[in-house]
Write an enzyme that holds these catalytic residues in place. Structure first.
Site, PDB file in Angstrom:
ATOM      1  N   ASP A  18     -68.064   4.802 -10.003  1.00  0.00           N
ATOM      2  CA  ASP A  18     -68.599   4.827  -8.646  1.00  0.00           C
ATOM      3  C   ASP A  18     -69.844   5.716  -8.622  1.00  0.00           C
ATOM      4  OD1 ASP A  18     -68.707   4.150  -5.995  1.00  0.00           O
ATOM      5  OD2 ASP A  18     -67.293   5.679  -5.336  1.00  0.00           O
ATOM      6  N   HIS A  77     -76.988   8.266   2.770  1.00  0.00           N
ATOM      7  CA  HIS A  77     -75.627   8.803   2.734  1.00  0.00           C
ATOM      8  C   HIS A  77     -75.631  10.211   2.134  1.00  0.00           C
ATOM      9  CE1 HIS A  77     -71.341   9.182   2.011  1.00  0.00           C
ATOM     10  NE2 HIS A  77     -71.552   9.269   0.716  1.00  0.00           N
ATOM     11  N   GLU A  92     -65.309   3.926   2.817  1.00  0.00           N
ATOM     12  CA  GLU A  92     -66.678   3.957   2.316  1.00  0.00           C
ATOM     13  C   GLU A  92     -67.133   2.519   2.071  1.00  0.00           C
ATOM     14  OE1 GLU A  92     -67.217   6.574  -1.023  1.00  0.00           O
ATOM     15  OE2 GLU A  92     -67.165   8.342   0.271  1.00  0.00           O
ATOM     16  N   GLU A 138     -69.259  -0.091   0.365  1.00  0.00           N
ATOM     17  CA  GLU A 138     -69.963  -0.154  -0.906  1.00  0.00           C
ATOM     18  C   GLU A 138     -70.069  -1.600  -1.393  1.00  0.00           C
ATOM     19  OE1 GLU A 138     -68.599   2.601  -3.843  1.00  0.00           O
ATOM     20  OE2 GLU A 138     -67.937   4.088  -2.357  1.00  0.00           O
ATOM     21  N   ASP A 173     -64.124   2.300  -0.978  1.00  0.00           N
ATOM     22  CA  ASP A 173     -63.637   3.436  -1.768  1.00  0.00           C
ATOM     23  C   ASP A 173     -62.988   4.433  -0.804  1.00  0.00           C
ATOM     24  OD1 ASP A 173     -63.239   5.167  -3.942  1.00  0.00           O
ATOM     25  OD2 ASP A 173     -65.123   6.204  -3.535  1.00  0.00           O
ATOM     26  N   ARG A 212     -61.022  13.160   2.783  1.00  0.00           N
ATOM     27  CA  ARG A 212     -62.092  14.161   2.803  1.00  0.00           C
ATOM     28  C   ARG A 212     -61.565  15.593   2.720  1.00  0.00           C
ATOM     29  NH1 ARG A 212     -66.211  11.003   1.226  1.00  0.00           N
ATOM     30  NH2 ARG A 212     -66.737   9.394   2.772  1.00  0.00           N
ATOM     31  N   GLN A 243     -60.646  16.149  -0.823  1.00  0.00           N
ATOM     32  CA  GLN A 243     -61.889  16.165  -1.586  1.00  0.00           C
ATOM     33  C   GLN A 243     -62.607  17.517  -1.476  1.00  0.00           C
ATOM     34  OE1 GLN A 243     -64.565  13.048  -0.380  1.00  0.00           O
ATOM     35  NE2 GLN A 243     -66.103  13.526  -1.919  1.00  0.00           N
ATOM     36  N   LYS A 260     -59.808  10.380  -4.255  1.00  0.00           N
ATOM     37  CA  LYS A 260     -60.400   9.049  -4.386  1.00  0.00           C
ATOM     38  C   LYS A 260     -59.489   8.051  -5.108  1.00  0.00           C
ATOM     39  CE  LYS A 260     -64.843   9.897  -3.085  1.00  0.00           C
ATOM     40  NZ  LYS A 260     -65.681   9.065  -2.212  1.00  0.00           N
ATOM     41  N   THR A 273     -58.604   1.833  -4.038  1.00  0.00           N
ATOM     42  CA  THR A 273     -59.944   1.268  -3.835  1.00  0.00           C
ATOM     43  C   THR A 273     -59.759  -0.216  -3.581  1.00  0.00           C
ATOM     44  OG1 THR A 273     -60.961   2.872  -5.339  1.00  0.00           O
ATOM     45  CG2 THR A 273     -62.226   0.881  -4.833  1.00  0.00           C
ATOM     46  N   GLU A 303     -70.081  10.660   7.761  1.00  0.00           N
ATOM     47  CA  GLU A 303     -71.475  10.748   8.198  1.00  0.00           C
ATOM     48  C   GLU A 303     -71.599  10.791   9.718  1.00  0.00           C
ATOM     49  OE1 GLU A 303     -74.373   8.111   6.372  1.00  0.00           O
ATOM     50  OE2 GLU A 303     -72.849   7.564   4.897  1.00  0.00           O
TER      51      GLU A 303
END
Length: 425
Positions: free
Chosen positions: A128, A135, A200, A202, A234, A238, A241, A254, A258, A373
């Site tokens: 990834d 971002h 996420e 992607e 993904d 948070r 993380q 993570k 996925t 975000e």
């Protein structure tokens, strides 16, 4: 003028799968797992095509690969084989095909509503990246307001090795992970279900023909190694993380899940929709020579959308709400640059490997590719039921969609990448 198909649903202007697309996937039907090609509301069973002799003009190793239960063997055959197969399938499905051909192919069709889509390939490795500067900048501002981008970002495509075993196909439920978290005011961490679960948005690139160990892939040849693209969610915890990521980066935040869309759109289908990449800001360095592409159209004009539907919305009969939209052309690093950089140290990529772009975001409010975000917004995300979201709640269903279109050309879509959050154990 775009070619028409004798399959009526493929000519619907709103279909994701016109004759110009022909994405590959793996489906299960009648207790058998097979490779299929999407066309309108139908799936072409490639094993049945081989049995019917409809692929006899193709090389035997290509026909054998079409009869397999996953796409890896077909991926490994390379660009010329993919192009030859695509040409043959187009002939079979074109409105110009003869009546006998249509009748023979009709026996290989399975209604899309009757199939269960599977992972399209045995994914050996998953990487990834962090290829969207919008971002990276928004997330960086949350932690380093005066210096959001680290010094290496504009020189090197940043990435990490993800977990291939927890990649799931669209429709698979996603269980809320538990892990260590430590709020800033707490003296010690605790082990609890994540309270900051995020999606996420992607795009993923499946590697086709790989490279030998120790042999880099030049930028001019990079896209010849890409079988096609799919959507990737993904999922990210948070709070886990933020506690674990230093000093070695993402780990348990993570690797719990996925999601990917089941259909892989060939690069050849996307070729007419190529555009110049968004210009780099004034003062940014040029890519180092090994990453410098001579292509004037290194980006793809691909519209990307995130739709969210809470449990309360479903119960009230509210459709999913589109919460953000962006475009793949806004990436700072192209798909070709990601492939070349990955192999630049001699790392061997193999058929079925998956490379994801990282969260794709645009420059404007409304183009954020994840909820994290949106913390930069003045107001939280509001849903039609009056609910608000900072992060995902149990029962939330996230759906990613993508499509490209241009005057005089058909709309090409990717299908859906959907996952529903279920409670932690």
């Amino acid at each position: 003028m775009a070619l028409k198909s004798w399959i009526a649903s493929a000519n619907d202007p709103d279909t994701d799968f016109p004759l110009a697309n022909l994405p590959y996937g793996v489906f299960r039907h009648a207790h058998s797992t097979r490779i299929g090609v999407a066309i309108g509301n139908e799936v072409v069973d490639l094993r049945a095509c081989a049995t019917e002799g409809l692929l006899e003009s193709l090389p035997s190793d290509l026909v054998d690969a079409c009869a397999a239960g996953v796409l890896n063997a077909l991926m490994a055959l390379g660009h010329n084989a993919w192009s030859g197969l695509r040409k043959r399938i187009t002939e079979l499905l074109s409105s110009e095909a003869g009546e006998d051909t249509q009748n023979r192919l009709a026996s290989t069709l399975v209604p899309m509503r009757e199939v269960a889509m599977q992972l399209p390939a045995q994914i050996g490795d998953y990487t990834d990246f962090y290829a969207s500067i919008h971002h990276a900048t928004r997330v960086g501002k949350l932690f380093r307001p005066d210096n959001p981008l680290l010094p290496n970002y504009k020189y090197v495509p940043i990435g990490y090795h993800g977990r291939a075993s927890s990649i799931v196909v669209s429709g698979h439920e996603v269980r809320r992970p538990s892990g260590q978290t430590k709020p800033s005011q707490a003296a010690e961490p605790t082990f609890d279900p994540s309270r900051s679960l995020d999606y996420e948005l992607e795009v993923g690139a499946f590697i086709g023909a790989g490279n030998s160990l120790g042999q880099p892939i030049p930028i001019a040849e990079a896209e010849q190694h890409i079988f096609g693209l799919c959507l990737v969610n993904d999922w990210s915890a948070r709070d886990i993380q933020s506690w674990e990521y230093q000093p070695l980066g993402p780990f348990l935040a993570k690797n719990f899940a996925t999601s990917i869309s089941p259909w892989i759109v060939p690069m050849e289908a996307l070729s007419p929709y190529r555009v110049a990449a968004a210009p780099r800001p004034d003062g940014d360095p040029d890519p180092l020579p090994y990453l410098a592409s001579s292509s004037a159209k290194s980006a793809i004009d691909l519209t990307l959308e995130v739709h969210l539907q809470s449990k309360q919305m479903r119960e009230a009969g509210n459709p999913p709400r589109r919460v953000s939209h962006g475009n793949m052309r806004d990436l700072y690093w192209s798909i070709a640059q990601l492939v070349t950089h990955h192999a630049s140290n001699g790392c061997n990529l193999r058929a079925g490997d998956l490379l994801a772009t990282g969260t794709i975001s645009g420059p404007d409010e409304g183009s954020e590719g994840c909820l994290l975000e949106m913390k930069n917004r003045a107001e939280p995300l509001r849903l039609p039921t009056g609910e608000s979201r900072v992060f995902l709640e149990d029962g939330d269903q996230v759906t990613l969609r993508a499509f490209t279109q241009r005057d005089g050309l058909p709309r090409i879509g990717f299908g859906e990448c959907t996952g529903t959050v279920i409670p932690a154990l």
